[in-house]
Enzyme design. Structure first.
Site, PDB file in Angstrom:
ATOM      1  N   GLY A   3       0.825  -1.113  -0.126  1.00  0.00           N
ATOM      2  CA  GLY A   3       0.070   0.057  -0.133  1.00  0.00           C
ATOM      3  C   GLY A   3       0.813   1.110   0.151  1.00  0.00           C
ATOM      4  O   GLY A   3       1.977   1.165   0.675  1.00  0.00           O
ATOM      5  N   LEU A  37      -1.309   7.153   2.653  1.00  0.00           N
ATOM      6  CA  LEU A  37      -0.539   8.017   3.879  1.00  0.00           C
ATOM      7  C   LEU A  37       0.187   7.192   4.637  1.00  0.00           C
ATOM      8  O   LEU A  37       1.345   7.454   4.840  1.00  0.00           O
ATOM      9  CB  LEU A  37      -1.722   8.788   4.219  1.00  0.00           C
ATOM     10  CG  LEU A  37      -2.304   9.844   3.660  1.00  0.00           C
ATOM     11  CD1 LEU A  37      -3.416  10.524   4.805  1.00  0.00           C
ATOM     12  CD2 LEU A  37      -1.076  10.874   3.077  1.00  0.00           C
ATOM     13  N   GLY A  75       1.183   3.770   4.192  1.00  0.00           N
ATOM     14  CA  GLY A  75       2.195   3.112   3.616  1.00  0.00           C
ATOM     15  C   GLY A  75       3.345   3.813   2.914  1.00  0.00           C
ATOM     16  O   GLY A  75       4.384   3.536   3.053  1.00  0.00           O
ATOM     17  N   HIS A 132     -21.111   8.244   5.969  1.00  0.00           N
ATOM     18  CA  HIS A 132     -20.854   9.740   6.020  1.00  0.00           C
ATOM     19  C   HIS A 132     -22.254  10.291   5.559  1.00  0.00           C
ATOM     20  O   HIS A 132     -22.748  10.014   4.734  1.00  0.00           O
ATOM     21  CB  HIS A 132     -19.820   9.772   4.878  1.00  0.00           C
ATOM     22  CG  HIS A 132     -19.239  11.328   5.068  1.00  0.00           C
ATOM     23  ND1 HIS A 132     -19.788  12.391   4.576  1.00  0.00           N
ATOM     24  CD2 HIS A 132     -17.818  11.853   5.559  1.00  0.00           C
ATOM     25  CE1 HIS A 132     -19.216  13.370   4.892  1.00  0.00           C
ATOM     26  NE2 HIS A 132     -17.906  12.826   5.415  1.00  0.00           N
ATOM     27  N   ARG A 161     -20.612  12.307  12.750  1.00  0.00           N
ATOM     28  CA  ARG A 161     -21.177  11.636  11.386  1.00  0.00           C
ATOM     29  C   ARG A 161     -22.051  10.663  11.555  1.00  0.00           C
ATOM     30  O   ARG A 161     -23.043  10.480  10.962  1.00  0.00           O
ATOM     31  CB  ARG A 161     -19.840  11.025  10.738  1.00  0.00           C
ATOM     32  CG  ARG A 161     -18.947  11.989  10.135  1.00  0.00           C
ATOM     33  CD  ARG A 161     -17.899  11.718   9.397  1.00  0.00           C
ATOM     34  NE  ARG A 161     -17.086  12.513   8.805  1.00  0.00           N
ATOM     35  CZ  ARG A 161     -15.865  12.328   8.310  1.00  0.00           C
ATOM     36  NH1 ARG A 161     -15.299  11.090   8.234  1.00  0.00           N
ATOM     37  NH2 ARG A 161     -15.207  13.349   7.712  1.00  0.00           N
ATOM     38  N   HIS A 165     -18.196   5.223   3.925  1.00  0.00           N
ATOM     39  CA  HIS A 165     -17.090   5.977   3.778  1.00  0.00           C
ATOM     40  C   HIS A 165     -16.065   5.282   4.197  1.00  0.00           C
ATOM     41  O   HIS A 165     -14.642   5.822   3.519  1.00  0.00           O
ATOM     42  CB  HIS A 165     -17.618   7.481   4.315  1.00  0.00           C
ATOM     43  CG  HIS A 165     -16.377   8.719   4.128  1.00  0.00           C
ATOM     44  ND1 HIS A 165     -15.940   8.744   2.837  1.00  0.00           N
ATOM     45  CD2 HIS A 165     -15.779   9.142   5.137  1.00  0.00           C
ATOM     46  CE1 HIS A 165     -14.998   9.579   3.012  1.00  0.00           C
ATOM     47  NE2 HIS A 165     -14.599   9.878   4.523  1.00  0.00           N
ATOM     48  N   GLU A 172      -5.970   2.760   7.856  1.00  0.00           N
ATOM     49  CA  GLU A 172      -7.358   2.404   7.767  1.00  0.00           C
ATOM     50  C   GLU A 172      -7.568   0.773   7.865  1.00  0.00           C
ATOM     51  O   GLU A 172      -8.589   0.230   8.420  1.00  0.00           O
ATOM     52  CB  GLU A 172      -8.211   2.845   6.790  1.00  0.00           C
ATOM     53  CG  GLU A 172      -9.817   2.812   6.606  1.00  0.00           C
ATOM     54  CD  GLU A 172     -10.330   3.279   5.573  1.00  0.00           C
ATOM     55  OE1 GLU A 172      -9.958   3.895   4.692  1.00  0.00           O
ATOM     56  OE2 GLU A 172     -11.678   2.607   5.316  1.00  0.00           O
ATOM     57  N   ARG A 213     -15.452   7.321  13.569  1.00  0.00           N
ATOM     58  CA  ARG A 213     -14.217   8.254  13.380  1.00  0.00           C
ATOM     59  C   ARG A 213     -14.667   9.761  13.426  1.00  0.00           C
ATOM     60  O   ARG A 213     -15.628   9.912  12.476  1.00  0.00           O
ATOM     61  CB  ARG A 213     -13.420   7.856  12.179  1.00  0.00           C
ATOM     62  CG  ARG A 213     -12.466   8.573  11.845  1.00  0.00           C
ATOM     63  CD  ARG A 213     -11.522   8.286  10.754  1.00  0.00           C
ATOM     64  NE  ARG A 213     -12.080   8.358   9.624  1.00  0.00           N
ATOM     65  CZ  ARG A 213     -12.325   9.467   8.963  1.00  0.00           C
ATOM     66  NH1 ARG A 213     -11.886  10.356   9.164  1.00  0.00           N
ATOM     67  NH2 ARG A 213     -12.936   9.345   7.911  1.00  0.00           N
ATOM     68  N   LEU A 242      -6.686  11.258   8.075  1.00  0.00           N
ATOM     69  CA  LEU A 242      -5.318  11.675   7.823  1.00  0.00           C
ATOM     70  C   LEU A 242      -4.563  11.700   8.688  1.00  0.00           C
ATOM     71  O   LEU A 242      -3.233  11.236   8.431  1.00  0.00           O
ATOM     72  CB  LEU A 242      -5.418  12.981   7.038  1.00  0.00           C
ATOM     73  CG  LEU A 242      -6.591  13.233   5.792  1.00  0.00           C
ATOM     74  CD1 LEU A 242      -6.596  14.540   5.150  1.00  0.00           C
ATOM     75  CD2 LEU A 242      -6.238  11.975   4.684  1.00  0.00           C
TER      76      LEU A 242
END
Lengths: 647, 257
Positions: A40, A43, A45, A266, A337, A408, A432, A442, A448
């Site tokens: 992966g 972000l 990986g 979401h 959410r 989402h 994730e 979350r 991020l």
């Protein structure tokens, strides 16, 4: 299954620093003797591969896209949280920690979340240093905005493309290491299985999607950063290629899968338009800062709007139900959410939904435009408004946007300890793909943060610690000549042959759609015992049908999108069953998991802390054997468990 | 109910890099105008699979216009006729019933076809690998607010950084030049204070790699800007030329490494 979370001793705020001090170090000259596989390039990986290579390890990084820059982290829009307190509004590490634990409905591990809040500031520093063009104020300082579930402005952003800019930052760091020869990058390669030697993860089997070649790769440690499993729903905001295969294959090899039923729906996505649709598009949650969410109070008015006979702009103020502002006055349109999504579903269930399908609510900027002017709104959300208009053909400056919840993010994932190591020694999981930080829900702008925290600041330490513990004599000992590789490779090849020779009549996409329908209906926003039990039976039947009636055209010798999807759908079907079992086991409502049997009188989620304050970790026992549940108790020493209230 | 349309598609089919390709003609029916161009291709794929034929291979992933995977030339224009729109965000309401649509891969020498509409864009990655980064080891950064950056500079850097690396600029250019792609990355990084240290080295290295990969030169035609789904401006090429000239002069007197 050993679920020792390895939480360090000592007060919360000192755990990570004392843990880092106690870690085994690898001498810089010895690091080049070790190799690490990172699967992966998002972000988590991308950042992990770059950082491990910077430290001196030999890294091989794999992604299924044609370039590491295309990982789906790129699609995150709104922002990234950090407890910088640049706005002087009362933020702190402890507040971000508290908000995240509370936002996750008290189902996350305290120590991990605290560490996340602790390194959040370093992430922003790191990203600015490698050139991420975050939004700035006229004075040259970084700008912030607020996001769902928080009452402070702690979100950093780069227009509506924060994920893109952060990913390109990590990608540039990774690219530098590729250019230096410290990372060997394998584009268009999909991991199809994990190889274990003496119980430790020692490599993977991959398929080159461009040539069809299946190959073996050995290493001293394996990092999975393969994203979430939202595509089990068929329609989601995930990219088309996102899949659970790498994680699920590792699960079948012995890695515990934790809380798979925690999925996030979401609230602000563009409603579904038809049965040929391939994906749902998210509109950033940041829109809820200025947009007001409503449906007509009266179902008849809603029906008129659906038919196009009434212009929503003509609905009088008194006939509008701003349901989030009504139900949650202190958070209003910025309620978390899960709560916002469920409220929208309820309004639609009452027949007050809009859009052609009746599955939609308005997100209205009329008042914000009146208050701040069109230019200000354009400055804030221009690209999102353009995107909305591009997809729907409607102009949101003039007519209210229509939104509806969509899948989402997935909070569940492979179980990891404090070191992000799975139940398979030597296999680490970041981003994730792991289960660790978000509990049952979350908060916005936290994905991020977690991806980069794992990639830049945690895995580079904990992987090194593992390698140090193994000792330098073990470095590079296991090669692809080991019989374990031949065996797993043969399994992978046999499975590919099987897909191509079933010779049935139904396409992988068709099975995928049917799977998605079952999961969305029974394991979506509202779940019941009866529905889940039915879904498990349906999924078992679907699995049987899949393996007897699948049709995969083409061959295995090159690009074959049908073959790729077949493999992913096969794993999704099994995984979907595990999700339903997890949802059935969890006799409470928490975060994104809402069991209709467990709700308060006014329809709010009813948690059961006495019996369910644990992470549910599943052990694979065989294809037709029920998986075994293990429990990691969640102990709260610093946060008092309370009913989550956003009223 | 949404309106639907019937279309004739002429699609480039090519088995592999080394085989000859040709256009095949297909009919697709009942395409709803709300669906995206790629969803229309999904429909074609399902029809083909139904008949036991191989579907059209094309790169795609996020389907929200940001990953840069999709790469097809539609009626002669990379990403199709809508301005500032990727193929995945192009919606069928921009086409009409009975229309014939021609779909082909990026045509550029540095991007060989792998299969059907799928091309190899790894030369773009190699340009970045040679210098498209700002060195900052994890853990070495100063506080993010330590270096104030004017809003104008940050906005300019963001305009440049919006590039999604799809390669439409190369496909649109008669010279198959990658100057807009390279210019965007150079402009993004060279304009920020933290990127200035490696500015000259970066510029020279990226241009050298770009030339070495076989991309053509820029002759100010402007097709790249017109085709760019993120509306990256030609100014980025001017910025690159400026920084390249400065770096070369400096390099002449004192090699920049």
């Amino acid at each position: 299954m050993n679920l020792d979370s390895k939480i360090p001793e000592g007060p919360l705020s000192e755990k990570w620093s004392s843990h880092k001090f106690n870690m085994k170090l690898v001498n810089p000259a010895n690091r080049r003797k070790y190799s690490v596989i990172v699967v992966g390039s998002g972000l988590a990986g991308g950042a992990a591969a770059a950082s491990l290579a910077e430290q001196g390890y030999n890294v091989s990084c794999f992604c299924y896209q044609d370039s590491p820059r295309r990982a789906h982290s790129i699609a995150a829009q709104g922002g990234i949280n950090a407890s910088k307190n640049y706005q002087n509004d009362g933020d702190s590490v402890h507040r971000l920690f508290y908000d995240t634990v509370k936002g996750g409905d008290y189902r996350a591990r305290e120590a991990n979340v605290y560490r996340l809040a602790e390194v959040s500031s370093d992430i922003i520093d790191q990203c600015v240093a490698n050139g991420v063009p975050f939004a700035r104020e006229y004075g040259g300082l970084l700008a912030n905005r607020s996001f769902g579930g928080a009452q402070v402005s702690r979100t950093f952003y780069a227009r509506g493309q924060t994920g893109q800019q952060l990913l390109l930052g990590a990608y540039s760091a990774l690219s530098k290491q590729i250019g230096l020869g410290k990372v060997k990058m394998y584009n268009r390669h999909e991991m199809l299985d994990l190889v274990k030697v003496d119980g430790h993860a020692k490599g993977i089997i991959v398929r080159n999607m461009a040539t069809g070649e299946v190959s073996r790769h050995a290493s001293d440690a394996v990092v999975l950063a393969t994203g979430g499993y939202g595509n089990v729903f068929f329609l989601s905001t995930n990219a088309q290629g996102c899949n659970v295969t790498a994680a699920y294959r590792a699960h079948k090899r012995g890695a515990g899968m934790a809380n798979p039923c925690y999925t996030q729906i979401h609230p602000t996505c563009i409603p579904v338009h038809g049965d040929k649709q391939s994906k749902l598009t998210l509109m950033s949650e940041s829109l809820r800062n200025d947009g007001r969410i409503w449906t007509p109070k009266n179902a008849e008015v809603a029906a008129m709007i659906r038919k196009g006979e009434t212009d929503p702009n003509t609905v009088a103020e008194d006939d509008r139900d701003y349901f989030l502002e009504r139900k949650y006055p202190s958070f209003g349109n910025l309620a978390p959410r899960d709560i916002s999504s469920r409220a929208a579903k309820e309004a639609c269930d009452e027949g007050r939904g809009i859009a052609s399908t009746g599955l939609g609510v308005f997100l209205d900027f009329r008042d914000a435009i009146k208050r701040d002017g069109k230019n200000t709104i354009k400055e804030r959300y221009g690209n999102l408004f353009d995107m909305y208009q591009c997809i729907t053909g409607d102009n949101p400056y003039e007519t209210p946007m229509m939104i509806f919840p969509a899948v989402h993010y997935t909070m569940g994932g492979l179980w990891v300890d404090y070191n992000l190591e799975s139940t398979i020694p030597g296999m680490f999981v970041g981003g994730e793909a792991n289960f660790s930080d978000h509990g049952a829900n979350r908060l916005g702008a936290s994905a991020l943060m977690q991806g980069l925290s794992d990639g830049y600041f945690i895995l580079p330490y904990t992987v090194g610690n593992y390698l140090g513990e193994q000792g330098v004599a073990a470095a590079g000992k296991v090669t692809t000549e080991h019989p374990a590789f031949a065996e797993v490779e043969a399994n992978v090849k046999a499975r590919i042959d099987k897909f191509l020779t079933i010779g049935g009549t139904e396409s992988p996409r068709s099975f995928h759609k049917r799977l998605g329908h079952i999961i969305w209906e029974q394991c979506g926003m509202a779940r019941s015992k009866e529905g889940l039990e039915g879904a498990i039976k349906d999924l078992q039947a679907l699995r049987k049908e899949f393996w007897t009636n699948l049709r995969v055209v083409g061959d295995a010798d090159g690009i074959n999108p049908e073959l790729e999807r077949a493999g992913r759908v096969a794993d999704f079907i099994e995984f979907g069953e595990l999700m339903c079992r997890d949802a059935l086991m969890r006799e409470e409502s928490c975060g994104g998991h809402f069991r209709v049997e467990h709700q308060t009188e006014d329809g709010e989620a009813l948690r059961d802390d006495e019996n369910f304050a644990f992470a549910g970790v599943w052990e694979y026992k065989g294809d037709d054997v029920a998986p075994l549940l293990h429990k990691e108790s969640l102990i709260y020493e610093n946060v008092k468990l309370a009913t989550r209230s956003y009223k | 109910m949404e309106k639907t349309m019937d279309l004739t598609l002429k699609v480039w089919r090519q088995k592999s890099a080394n085989s000859m390709g040709a256009f095949e003609t297909y009919a697709v029916k009942d395409v709803s105008e709300g669906s995206s161009f790629l969803e229309m291709l999904d429909t074609l794929s399902e029809d083909l699979v139904e008949k036991g034929k191989e579907p059209v291979a094309f790169d795609h992933d996020c389907r929200e216009g940001i990953c840069g995977s999709c790469s097809m030339t539609i009626n002669g224009i990379p990403h199709g006729p809508e301005k500032a729109t990727t193929a995945c965000q192009l919606h069928m309401r921009h086409f009409h019933d009975g229309q014939t649509i021609t779909i082909e891969p990026w045509r550029a020498k540095p991007f060989p076809v792998i299969k059907d509409l799928v091309v190899d864009r790894s030369p773009l990655d190699r340009i970045i690998q040679s210098g498209g980064f700002i060195t900052s080891r994890a853990g070495s950064a100063v506080d993010a607010n330590a270096i104030p950056i004017s809003k104008a500079t940050a906005d300019y850097a963001m305009d440049a950084a919006a590039c999604i690396g799809c390669g439409a600029c190369v496909a649109a250019c008669p010279n198959a030049s990658a100057m807009l792609f390279t210019g965007a990355k150079v402009s993004h990084m060279n304009s920020l204070p933290q990127g200035k240290v490696e500015k000259d080295r970066r510029t020279l290295a990226m241009v050298t790699t770009m030339d070495g990969e076989g991309f053509g030169g820029c002759t100010n035609i402007g097709e790249c800007e017109a085709a760019c789904p993120k509306s990256i401006s030609l100014d980025m090429i001017a910025h690159l030329n400026r920084d390249y000239a400065t770096a070369q002069v400096k390099n002449f007197f004192k090699p920049v490494a």
